[in-house]
Write a protein that holds these residues in place. Sequence first.
Motif, PDB file in Angstrom:
ATOM      1  N   ILE A  71      -6.048   2.578  -3.867  1.00 23.07           N
ATOM      2  CA  ILE A  71      -6.650   1.739  -4.903  1.00 23.07           C
ATOM      3  C   ILE A  71      -5.767   1.737  -6.151  1.00 23.07           C
ATOM      4  O   ILE A  71      -5.537   0.688  -6.768  1.00 23.07           O
ATOM      5  CB  ILE A  71      -8.075   2.230  -5.234  1.00 23.07           C
ATOM      6  CG1 ILE A  71      -9.004   1.972  -4.048  1.00 23.07           C
ATOM      7  CG2 ILE A  71      -8.615   1.570  -6.498  1.00 23.07           C
ATOM      8  CD1 ILE A  71     -10.357   2.637  -4.183  1.00 23.07           C
ATOM      9  N   SER A  72      -5.243   2.902  -6.517  1.00 20.06           N
ATOM     10  CA  SER A  72      -4.371   3.001  -7.695  1.00 20.06           C
ATOM     11  C   SER A  72      -3.111   2.171  -7.514  1.00 20.06           C
ATOM     12  O   SER A  72      -2.652   1.502  -8.442  1.00 20.06           O
ATOM     13  CB  SER A  72      -3.992   4.459  -7.955  1.00 20.06           C
ATOM     14  OG  SER A  72      -5.132   5.229  -8.218  1.00 20.06           O
ATOM     15  N   GLU A  73      -2.525   2.213  -6.315  1.00 18.52           N
ATOM     16  CA  GLU A  73      -1.329   1.412  -6.047  1.00 18.52           C
ATOM     17  C   GLU A  73      -1.635  -0.076  -6.158  1.00 18.52           C
ATOM     18  O   GLU A  73      -0.845  -0.848  -6.709  1.00 18.52           O
ATOM     19  CB  GLU A  73      -0.778   1.732  -4.661  1.00 18.52           C
ATOM     20  CG  GLU A  73      -0.116   3.089  -4.560  1.00 18.52           C
ATOM     21  CD  GLU A  73       0.336   3.401  -3.145  1.00 18.52           C
ATOM     22  OE1 GLU A  73       0.383   2.485  -2.298  1.00 18.52           O
ATOM     23  OE2 GLU A  73       0.644   4.577  -2.893  1.00 18.52           O
ATOM     24  N   GLY A  74      -2.800  -0.486  -5.647  1.00 16.06           N
ATOM     25  CA  GLY A  74      -3.205  -1.885  -5.754  1.00 16.06           C
ATOM     26  C   GLY A  74      -3.386  -2.309  -7.203  1.00 16.06           C
ATOM     27  O   GLY A  74      -2.989  -3.411  -7.603  1.00 16.06           O
ATOM     28  N   GLN A  75      -3.958  -1.454  -8.006  1.00 19.19           N
ATOM     29  CA  GLN A  75      -4.144  -1.772  -9.419  1.00 19.19           C
ATOM     30  C   GLN A  75      -2.801  -1.857 -10.144  1.00 19.19           C
ATOM     31  O   GLN A  75      -2.593  -2.745 -10.975  1.00 19.19           O
ATOM     32  CB  GLN A  75      -5.034  -0.717 -10.094  1.00 19.19           C
ATOM     33  CG  GLN A  75      -6.485  -0.831  -9.700  1.00 19.19           C
ATOM     34  CD  GLN A  75      -7.329   0.249 -10.337  1.00 19.19           C
ATOM     35  OE1 GLN A  75      -6.833   1.297 -10.748  1.00 19.19           O
ATOM     36  NE2 GLN A  75      -8.629  -0.001 -10.413  1.00 19.19           N
ATOM     37  N   ARG A  76      -1.886  -0.953  -9.825  1.00 17.05           N
ATOM     38  CA  ARG A  76      -0.550  -1.020 -10.446  1.00 17.05           C
ATOM     39  C   ARG A  76       0.157  -2.308 -10.056  1.00 17.05           C
ATOM     40  O   ARG A  76       0.806  -2.959 -10.880  1.00 17.05           O
ATOM     41  CB  ARG A  76       0.284   0.200 -10.042  1.00 17.05           C
ATOM     42  CG  ARG A  76      -0.087   1.464 -10.771  1.00 17.05           C
ATOM     43  CD  ARG A  76       0.946   2.557 -10.539  1.00 17.05           C
ATOM     44  NE  ARG A  76       0.958   3.041  -9.166  1.00 17.05           N
ATOM     45  CZ  ARG A  76       0.238   4.043  -8.710  1.00 17.05           C
ATOM     46  NH1 ARG A  76      -0.580   4.683  -9.522  1.00 17.05           N
ATOM     47  NH2 ARG A  76       0.324   4.421  -7.457  1.00 17.05           N
ATOM     48  N   THR A  78      -1.247  -5.190  -9.122  1.00 16.23           N
ATOM     49  CA  THR A  78      -1.903  -6.313  -9.799  1.00 16.23           C
ATOM     50  C   THR A  78      -1.517  -6.356 -11.271  1.00 16.23           C
ATOM     51  O   THR A  78      -1.244  -7.435 -11.822  1.00 16.23           O
ATOM     52  CB  THR A  78      -3.434  -6.187  -9.662  1.00 16.23           C
ATOM     53  OG1 THR A  78      -3.762  -6.106  -8.278  1.00 16.23           O
ATOM     54  CG2 THR A  78      -4.142  -7.366 -10.288  1.00 16.23           C
ATOM     55  N   THR A  79      -1.477  -5.226 -11.917  1.00 19.48           N
ATOM     56  CA  THR A  79      -1.089  -5.168 -13.330  1.00 19.48           C
ATOM     57  C   THR A  79       0.340  -5.650 -13.510  1.00 19.48           C
ATOM     58  O   THR A  79       0.651  -6.411 -14.450  1.00 19.48           O
ATOM     59  CB  THR A  79      -1.234  -3.731 -13.861  1.00 19.48           C
ATOM     60  OG1 THR A  79      -2.566  -3.288 -13.646  1.00 19.48           O
ATOM     61  CG2 THR A  79      -0.896  -3.655 -15.327  1.00 19.48           C
TER      62      THR A  79
END
Length: 90
Positions: A71-76, A78-79
């Motif tokens: 999830i953290s990788e996906g958020q990074r 997307t950001t």
Amino acid sequence: MGARDLGALIALVGVLAGVVVLAGAFAGAYFFGKSKGQRESLTTSRDPELMARLTRVEQIVESTAIEIERISEGQRFTTRLLSEKKAFEP
């Protein structure tokens, strides 16, 4: 030495004896509880059902950590995409 001094001495001895008995009771309860807890921890650590449950909990924690990292990788990602998009906008 009068009767008044003798009464104060008896009261002081009684209070001190009570404090000593109370302190001894607390110390005994503490050490008895500590040794009982240590004995119980030694006997429960050999319980195969408990060990199996702990193994399952460890697996759940590890898989949860992996999912959180995804999830953290996906958020990074997307950001980063959103920041690049803003950089190209006029």
